[in-house]
Design an enzyme around this catalytic site. Structure first.
Site, PDB file in Angstrom:
ATOM      1  N   LYS A  69       0.847  -1.197   0.000  1.00 37.65           N
ATOM      2  CA  LYS A  69       0.000   0.000   0.000  1.00 37.65           C
ATOM      3  C   LYS A  69       0.876   1.238   0.000  1.00 37.65           C
ATOM      4  CE  LYS A  69      -2.371   1.777   3.538  1.00 37.65           C
ATOM      5  NZ  LYS A  69      -3.413   1.967   4.568  1.00 37.65           N
ATOM      6  N   ARG A 112     -10.281  -0.643   7.600  1.00 45.13           N
ATOM      7  CA  ARG A 112      -9.434  -1.607   8.289  1.00 45.13           C
ATOM      8  C   ARG A 112      -8.908  -1.032   9.603  1.00 45.13           C
ATOM      9  NH1 ARG A 112      -4.463   1.025   9.005  1.00 45.13           N
ATOM     10  NH2 ARG A 112      -2.931   0.571   7.380  1.00 45.13           N
ATOM     11  N   GLN A 140     -12.055   9.010  10.391  1.00 46.16           N
ATOM     12  CA  GLN A 140     -11.674   7.831  11.149  1.00 46.16           C
ATOM     13  C   GLN A 140     -12.533   7.635  12.386  1.00 46.16           C
ATOM     14  OE1 GLN A 140     -10.481   4.374  12.178  1.00 46.16           O
ATOM     15  NE2 GLN A 140      -9.923   5.289  10.216  1.00 46.16           N
ATOM     16  N   ASP A 161     -14.727  17.588  19.548  1.00 48.91           N
ATOM     17  CA  ASP A 161     -13.848  17.986  18.455  1.00 48.91           C
ATOM     18  C   ASP A 161     -13.686  19.498  18.534  1.00 48.91           C
ATOM     19  OD1 ASP A 161     -12.975  16.644  15.492  1.00 48.91           O
ATOM     20  OD2 ASP A 161     -13.158  18.829  15.536  1.00 48.91           O
ATOM     21  N   ALA A 224      -1.913   8.856  16.628  1.00 49.14           N
ATOM     22  CA  ALA A 224      -0.447   8.934  16.558  1.00 49.14           C
ATOM     23  C   ALA A 224       0.081   7.828  15.651  1.00 49.14           C
ATOM     24  CB  ALA A 224       0.162   8.822  17.946  1.00 49.14           C
ATOM     25  N   ASP A 225       0.480   8.205  14.438  1.00 49.16           N
ATOM     26  CA  ASP A 225       0.950   7.223  13.461  1.00 49.16           C
ATOM     27  C   ASP A 225       2.224   7.674  12.777  1.00 49.16           C
ATOM     28  OD1 ASP A 225      -0.090   9.278  11.991  1.00 49.16           O
ATOM     29  OD2 ASP A 225      -1.372   8.040  10.730  1.00 49.16           O
ATOM     30  N   SER A 296      -2.539   1.940  17.985  1.00 47.28           N
ATOM     31  CA  SER A 296      -2.700   1.514  16.594  1.00 47.28           C
ATOM     32  C   SER A 296      -1.859   2.386  15.672  1.00 47.28           C
ATOM     33  CB  SER A 296      -4.175   1.610  16.191  1.00 47.28           C
ATOM     34  OG  SER A 296      -4.355   1.389  14.817  1.00 47.28           O
TER      35      SER A 296
END
Length: 326
Positions: A69, A112, A140, A161, A224-225, A296
């Protein structure tokens, strides 16, 4: 040779959340059993454009499925009418290296990721969870709520938010699949009074304080990615029982990356990968007072597993366009 091209709209029409959950749960299990190849994401940073590009190859050895991906994250995109996240997925035959399918993977990425949060909460949250708190109300957040609604009997959703408009849209959209009480919170701590807390912001400083979190809460830390991103106060990470999707990747770019860089948390203090829980190698939640966190970062195995579910369904229903490769 031919490759099957599937547009975003076709993927959206083919993939359900239940199918995504099943695919991701199997991928996590195989990862826990040591039956996957999944190098950490590689990044290109476009600092002047507030974005990055990531490549995510993966091989599910047990299922004999592979793919790559390519995905971007550009936080300023909504200002110009583009999604923050856009992706493309290529599925490959491990047997001979041929390209089987190329598909739009923006919707698939959201699904996913939502599925991953559901799988984690299924194994780490208390079974009687009824109240969900949402910090962040974007795309998300919807996917996370959709996934949780497939497993928990949710009676109330608390949403915070920085944009009240986004919060209201999440409530309106959420009612399409989850008819319950929605409370739009004026302060983030109000949404933290819940059973399951979901954070989906791109923040680089903590938005959740340690003192706001009640005993027994499960947290899906999704935002946090990348290196330097952080949604949860470091002392909260320290006192909780932390589960990650992949240790090597989380240490570099997950919720735990900042506490580790600060010296607040040691990598060996991370309790387990979620795949180890699914494989029965380590327990998940052990009592009703533990605070559990699922960090995640998003794994290529999730994309490949979910992508093949879409591909196989497309073949069965005659969807997509077959394009010559030679």
């Amino acid at each position: 040779m031919e490759v099957l091209w599937l547009t975003e709209e076709e993927v959206k029409s083919l993939l359900t959340m239940d199918e995504a959950i099943a695919a991701v749960e199997k991928a996590f299990y195989d990862h826990g059993m040591g039956r996957t190849q999944k190098p950490p994401k590689s990044y290109l940073y476009f600092s002047k454009y507030e974005g990055d590009l990531r490549t995510m190859p993966a091989y599910l050895e047990g299922l004999d499925k592979a793919g790559v991906k390519i995905v971007n994250v550009h936080t300023a995109n909504p200002k110009i009418g583009l999604p923050t996240v856009m992706a493309l997925l290529t599925l490959i035959s491990p047997k001979n290296g041929t390209h089987l399918a190329i598909m739009g993977a923006t919707f698939l990425t959201a699904m996913r990721t939502g599925a991953a949060g559901t799988v984690a909460a299924k194994h780490l949250a208390r079974h009687n969870c009824r109240v969900v708190g949402m910090i962040g109300a974007g795309v998300q957040a919807r996917a996370q709520l959709l996934g949780l609604s497939r497993h928990f009997k949710i009676e109330q959703v608390k949403v915070f938010d920085t944009s009240q408009e986004r919060s209201q849209y999440l409530e309106k959209d959420g009612r399409d699949f989850l008819d319950c009480e929605y409370l739009i919170s004026a302060k983030p701590q109000e949404a933290c009074e819940c059973d399951i807390l979901v954070t989906t912001t791109p923040s680089r400083r903590p938005v959740i304080k340690d003192s706001w979190i009640l005993p027994g809460t499960h947290i899906n830390a999704i935002g946090a990615d990348a290196k330097g991103k952080q949604e949860l106060q470091s002392t909260l990470i320290k006192r909780a029982k932390v589960f990650v999707d992949d240790l090597a990747q989380a240490v570099h770019s997950g919720e735990v990356n900042v506490p580790i860089s600060e010296g607040v948390l040691l990598p060996e203090e991370i309790y387990a990968e979620i795949g180890e829980v699914l494989a029965g190698k380590k327990p998940g939640r052990e009592n009703d007072t533990e605070i559990t966190i699922f960090d995640s970062t998003g794994l290529g195995i999730q994309d490949v597993a979910t992508g093949f579910a879409v591909y196989e369904k497309a073949l069965q229903t005659g969807r997509g366009i077959k394009l010559p490769m030679a």
